[in-house]
Every structure is written in structure tokens, then in C-alpha cells.
Design a protein around this motif. Structure first.
Motif, PDB file in Angstrom:
ATOM      1  N   LEU A  21       0.843  -1.095  -0.072  1.00 32.11           N
ATOM      2  CA  LEU A  21      -0.148  -0.148   0.005  1.00 32.11           C
ATOM      3  C   LEU A  21       0.819   1.122   0.004  1.00 32.11           C
ATOM      4  O   LEU A  21       0.288   2.400  -0.626  1.00 32.11           O
ATOM      5  N   PHE A  22       2.067   1.225   0.806  1.00 29.98           N
ATOM      6  CA  PHE A  22       2.852   2.528   0.799  1.00 29.98           C
ATOM      7  C   PHE A  22       3.307   2.834  -0.552  1.00 29.98           C
ATOM      8  O   PHE A  22       3.094   3.963  -0.924  1.00 29.98           O
ATOM      9  N   PHE A  23       3.559   1.979  -1.689  1.00 36.64           N
ATOM     10  CA  PHE A  23       3.752   2.389  -2.943  1.00 36.64           C
ATOM     11  C   PHE A  23       2.785   3.253  -3.730  1.00 36.64           C
ATOM     12  O   PHE A  23       2.936   3.964  -4.433  1.00 36.64           O
ATOM     13  N   ILE A  24       1.508   2.701  -3.414  1.00 37.64           N
ATOM     14  CA  ILE A  24       0.286   3.483  -4.052  1.00 37.64           C
ATOM     15  C   ILE A  24       0.301   4.957  -3.352  1.00 37.64           C
ATOM     16  O   ILE A  24       0.298   6.050  -3.893  1.00 37.64           O
ATOM     17  N   ASN A  25       0.742   5.040  -2.031  1.00 37.98           N
ATOM     18  CA  ASN A  25       0.576   6.454  -1.324  1.00 37.98           C
ATOM     19  C   ASN A  25       1.583   7.258  -1.891  1.00 37.98           C
ATOM     20  O   ASN A  25       1.608   8.337  -2.225  1.00 37.98           O
ATOM     21  N   LEU A  26       3.010   6.758  -1.816  1.00 38.84           N
ATOM     22  CA  LEU A  26       4.063   7.565  -2.593  1.00 38.84           C
ATOM     23  C   LEU A  26       3.645   7.911  -3.924  1.00 38.84           C
ATOM     24  O   LEU A  26       4.154   9.068  -4.200  1.00 38.84           O
ATOM     25  N   SER A  27       3.488   7.138  -4.725  1.00 35.79           N
ATOM     26  CA  SER A  27       2.924   7.424  -6.100  1.00 35.79           C
ATOM     27  C   SER A  27       1.964   8.397  -6.231  1.00 35.79           C
ATOM     28  O   SER A  27       2.161   9.349  -7.010  1.00 35.79           O
ATOM     29  N   LEU A  28       1.038   8.557  -5.523  1.00 40.77           N
ATOM     30  CA  LEU A  28      -0.096   9.566  -5.597  1.00 40.77           C
ATOM     31  C   LEU A  28       0.565  10.603  -5.145  1.00 40.77           C
ATOM     32  O   LEU A  28       0.335  11.903  -5.363  1.00 40.77           O
ATOM     33  N   SER A  29       1.389  10.683  -3.969  1.00 43.19           N
ATOM     34  CA  SER A  29       1.967  12.194  -3.411  1.00 43.19           C
ATOM     35  C   SER A  29       3.083  12.758  -4.465  1.00 43.19           C
ATOM     36  O   SER A  29       2.952  13.888  -4.662  1.00 43.19           O
ATOM     37  N   ILE A  30       3.591  11.877  -5.221  1.00 46.89           N
ATOM     38  CA  ILE A  30       4.729  12.460  -6.210  1.00 46.89           C
ATOM     39  C   ILE A  30       3.905  12.882  -7.412  1.00 46.89           C
ATOM     40  O   ILE A  30       4.165  14.082  -7.859  1.00 46.89           O
ATOM     41  N   ILE A  31       2.904  12.195  -7.790  1.00 44.38           N
ATOM     42  CA  ILE A  31       2.036  12.704  -8.803  1.00 44.38           C
ATOM     43  C   ILE A  31       1.401  13.916  -8.530  1.00 44.38           C
ATOM     44  O   ILE A  31       1.310  14.831  -9.440  1.00 44.38           O
ATOM     45  N   SER A  32       0.934  13.925  -7.524  1.00 42.24           N
ATOM     46  CA  SER A  32       0.055  15.141  -6.990  1.00 42.24           C
ATOM     47  C   SER A  32       1.050  16.540  -7.114  1.00 42.24           C
ATOM     48  O   SER A  32       1.140  17.720  -7.460  1.00 42.24           O
ATOM     49  N   PHE A  33       2.186  16.155  -6.471  1.00 45.23           N
ATOM     50  CA  PHE A  33       3.519  17.269  -6.448  1.00 45.23           C
ATOM     51  C   PHE A  33       3.735  17.758  -7.749  1.00 45.23           C
ATOM     52  O   PHE A  33       3.935  19.068  -8.047  1.00 45.23           O
ATOM     53  N   TYR A  34       4.025  16.934  -8.997  1.00 45.26           N
ATOM     54  CA  TYR A  34       4.033  17.330 -10.315  1.00 45.26           C
ATOM     55  C   TYR A  34       2.803  18.239 -10.682  1.00 45.26           C
ATOM     56  O   TYR A  34       2.945  19.101 -11.552  1.00 45.26           O
ATOM     57  N   GLY A  50       4.122  20.359   1.045  1.00 45.44           N
ATOM     58  CA  GLY A  50       3.240  20.173   2.219  1.00 45.44           C
ATOM     59  C   GLY A  50       1.895  19.736   1.769  1.00 45.44           C
ATOM     60  O   GLY A  50       1.240  18.633   2.020  1.00 45.44           O
ATOM     61  N   ILE A  51       1.569  19.953   0.482  1.00 43.70           N
ATOM     62  CA  ILE A  51       0.149  19.636  -0.087  1.00 43.70           C
ATOM     63  C   ILE A  51       0.180  17.972  -0.376  1.00 43.70           C
ATOM     64  O   ILE A  51      -0.597  17.299  -0.105  1.00 43.70           O
ATOM     65  N   SER A  52       1.321  17.712  -0.877  1.00 45.36           N
ATOM     66  CA  SER A  52       1.695  16.388  -1.295  1.00 45.36           C
ATOM     67  C   SER A  52       1.719  15.561  -0.116  1.00 45.36           C
ATOM     68  O   SER A  52       1.267  14.410  -0.118  1.00 45.36           O
ATOM     69  N   PHE A  53       2.281  15.966   0.754  1.00 51.37           N
ATOM     70  CA  PHE A  53       2.199  15.313   2.186  1.00 51.37           C
ATOM     71  C   PHE A  53       1.065  15.061   2.504  1.00 51.37           C
ATOM     72  O   PHE A  53       0.586  13.839   3.174  1.00 51.37           O
ATOM     73  N   ILE A  54       0.088  15.996   2.723  1.00 57.94           N
ATOM     74  CA  ILE A  54      -1.382  15.918   3.051  1.00 57.94           C
ATOM     75  C   ILE A  54      -2.137  14.763   2.241  1.00 57.94           C
ATOM     76  O   ILE A  54      -2.775  13.923   2.601  1.00 57.94           O
TER      77      ILE A  54
END
Length: 151
Positions: A21-34, A50-54
Motif C-alpha cells: 500500500l505504501f507504493f500507492i501512497n508514495l506514487s499519489l503524493s509524487i504525482i500530486s507534487f508534479y 506540504g500539499i503532497s504530504f497531506i
């Protein structure tokens, strides 16, 4: 030349084999950063982080649902990931002209094909080979661009 492909592959391809599950969370936060940086070009990097971390925290709460969505809609997710990857590379074109808007499909097509290629390598082998392929392709592109400037 190594950092950006690493981050992009972790963001756009890590979740394509969702074992953790961590992979999905990490991917979503990186994509949101972009995406945040693409939409809000003047937003300071600390706000984007900050927004990506949220988003990472929120996606952690709903991670099991995310995994189910990915598995149930795998083909759509596979192609959508490559399409978003291609769209975000439009940032290389600082201000698009009318001609570039008209030729939009042709401009993003190579990036889309690269995204599909990286995704295929990720799914059939592992994330490290996808990162390596991305680094090699970027290296070739930068080398050609540099050689053109010499002449």
C-alpha cells in the motif's frame, strides 16, 4: 539527469504492481507534487511538498480502496498514468503558441509512447530497469540537444 527520472518513475510507475500500500501512497503524493507544480507555477516548493504530504496522509487512510480501484481498472490506470506523464511534460514548452495547441496530439505523442514503454518495462521486469531506461533515454535526448547547439 538521474534524479528527475527516478522521481518520475517512482511517481508514475511504482504503483503499477501494487504489492504494498505504501507504493500507492508514495506514487499519489509524487504525482500530486508534479500536477500542483504544473497548475500553480508560482507556488513555492515548500507549499507543494506540504500539499503532497497531506495527499500522502489522506491516501494512507484510503489505501485499500486505492488498491482495489487499481486492480479493477488496471488497463485504464496503466494508460492514464502514461497520459498524465505525457501531459506534464508540456511544461517544457513554456508558452504554447496557437500552432503548438493545434499540434498538441503530436507534441505529447512521444512522451505518451515513452510512458507506455516505461510502464511496460516496470510491469514485465522491475522498477529499477524502468528508471534505468528513463535515464538512458533522457541522456540520449540531452546529448542530441547539446550536439545541436554546438553546430
Amino acid at each position: 539527469m538521474i534524479f528527475v527520472p527516478l522521481i518520475e518513475e517512482l511517481g508514475f510507475r511504482l504503483f503499477l504492481r501494487p504489492k504494498k500500500l505504501f507504493f500507492i501512497n508514495l506514487s499519489l503524493s509524487i504525482i500530486s507534487f508534479y500536477i500542483i507544480g504544473f497548475i500553480f507555477t508560482d507556488l513555492q516548493i515548500n507549499y507543494r511538498i506540504g500539499i503532497s504530504f497531506i495527499i500522502f496522509i489522506i491516501s494512507s487512510v484510503y489505501a485499500k480502496n486505492s488498491m482495489k480501484i487499481i486492480k479493477n481498472n488496471y488497463a485504464k490506470v496503466f494508460y492514464l498514468s502514461s497520459f498524465i506523464f505525457a501531459l506534464l511534460h508540456l511544461k517544457a514548452y513554456h508558452s504554447l503558441t496557437l500552432t503548438q495547441y493545434i499540434l498538441f496530439p503530436l507534441i505529447i505523442l512521444p512522451y505518451f509512447i515513452y510512458g507506455l514503454s516505461f510502464s511496460y518495462v516496470r510491469v514485465k521486469t522491475n522498477i529499477l530497469l524502468a528508471i534505468l531506461l528513463h535515464i538512458v533515454i533522457n541522456g540520449i535526448a540531452f546529448s542530441i540537444k547539446y550536439l545541436i547547439t554546438l553546430f
